[in-house]
Design an enzyme around this catalytic site. Structure first.
Site, short mmCIF file in Angstrom:
data_model
loop_
_atom_site.label_atom_id
_atom_site.label_comp_id
_atom_site.label_asym_id
_atom_site.label_seq_id
_atom_site.Cartn_x
_atom_site.Cartn_y
_atom_site.Cartn_z
N THR A 99 -4.34 -2.94 -11.07
CA THR A 99 -4.51 -2.26 -9.79
C THR A 99 -5.99 -2.04 -9.54
OG1 THR A 99 -4.21 -0.17 -8.58
CG2 THR A 99 -4.05 -0.05 -10.98
N ILE A 100 -6.43 -2.25 -8.31
CA ILE A 100 -7.85 -2.05 -8.01
C ILE A 100 -8.21 -0.57 -8.01
CG2 ILE A 100 -7.94 -4.17 -6.63
CD1 ILE A 100 -8.15 -2.38 -4.13
N ASP A 101 -7.22 0.32 -7.94
CA ASP A 101 -7.51 1.75 -7.87
C ASP A 101 -7.92 2.36 -9.20
OD1 ASP A 101 -7.00 1.84 -5.16
OD2 ASP A 101 -4.91 2.43 -5.38
#
Length: 315
Positions: A99-101
């Site tokens: 996930t980019i988060d």
């Protein structure tokens, strides 16, 4: 083939297991993937626990296809479903944190995050040029629903003058004070980085939610609203750039390529050993395995000490 196993790709995430969307993944299908972003098998915001009979269909499709194990690749929602399926149905699943988060607890970094930060940093670097040339305040809206990891990391790396994130909220007036102080010192431009999940007075969440109960943030327009507030309060000409899905595309950084490769090998080890309900994770520089339940129990938010690093350069 690897270790005597055959690999099958499940198209469209959990929807693919609900509807039986399978495709063999052999050497030809996966050749040349390292420099490619995204996923060749697709993804959807599908939650089988929110579909009538969805979980039963997942279990039935899995049995019918005579599969032995599932590797779930994703963030809190994808892996949250995996953790629940394992806990409630002893489903043979292992997880890979993608996930980019960067908001999954139990791992130092998720793959995809470094690439998103690099893209956001490059955008901030480019905006410095036009901000300084035109004596403007430039607001850069980056992704980040509940956590501000992308905003903090790219903001520090890009030399942002103010960073606004959900975890450590400062008021708009405080942000404007920082900008005013810059102008008083002769700095006629400023860069403001804001996470899309930053809570701004007067900006509602709306009623459009996905199957995981998340409000769709694309229409909130927090960056545009913030830019209007800054211009009206300070009188400085302000513009906004919304990076949006630019952060999710393109070729991944070397760090992400190596991390994804290491995670994949660890996931294969976990399947081989029958250690289901586990997730590959990074601790320091070591790849370990942790419980999926632990990894998805709570979000990893930006701690105060990280935000203090960023705030040391405000104004």
């Amino acid at each position: 083939m690897l270790r005597g196993h055959e690999f099958i790709g499940v198209h469209e995430g959990w929807r693919g297991l609900v509807d039986g969307l399978f495709e063999p993944l052999g050497p030809r299908e996966i050749s040349g993937l390292l420099p490619r972003g995204g996923t060749i098998i697709g993804t959807t915001r599908t939650n089988p626990f929110r579909i009538d009979g969805g979980v039963e269909r997942v279990l039935e499709q899995f049995r019918s296809a005579e599969l032995d194990a599932l590797v779930a690749i994703g963030g809190e929602d994808t892996l949250g479903v995996a953790a629940r399926l394992h806990a409630e149905h002893e489903f043979p699943v292992v997880g890979v944190p993608k996930t980019i988060d960067n908001d999954l607890s139990a791992t130092d970094y998720t793959f995809g995050f470094d690439t998103a930060v690099w893209i956001a940093t490059e955008a901030i670097d480019r905006l410095h040029t036009t901000a300084e040339s035109h004596n403007r305040v430039m607001v850069v809206e980056v992704m980040g629903r509940h956590t501000g990891w992308i905003a903090v990391m790219s903001g520090i790396a890009g030399g942002a003058d103010v960073i606004l994130i959900p975890e450590q909220p400062i008021s708009i007036e405080e942000a404007c004070d920082d900008i005013r102080r810059r102008h008083e010192r002769g700095k006629d431009f400023s860069i403001v980085v804001v996470s899309e999940g930053y809570e701004l007075d007067g900006i509602g969440d709306g009623d459009d939610v996905d199957q995981f109960g998340h409000v769709r943030l694309s229409e909130r327009g927090v960056g545009a609203a913030l830019a209007r507030e800054i211009e009206s309060r300070t009188g400085y000409e302000t513009r906004v750039t919304v990076l949006g899905h630019t952060q999710r595309g393109g070729s991944p950084t070397p760090r992400d390529r190596v991390l994804a490769t290491r995670y994949g090998l660890k996931a294969a080890d976990l399947v081989e050993e029958g250690k289901f309900g586990r997730m590959a994770a990074l601790r320091g520089d070591e790849i370990v395995d942790v419980a999926l339940a632990e990894a998805t129990a709570e979000l990893k938010t930006v701690p105060r000490e990280w935000y203090d690093v960023a705030r040391a350069f405000f104004g």
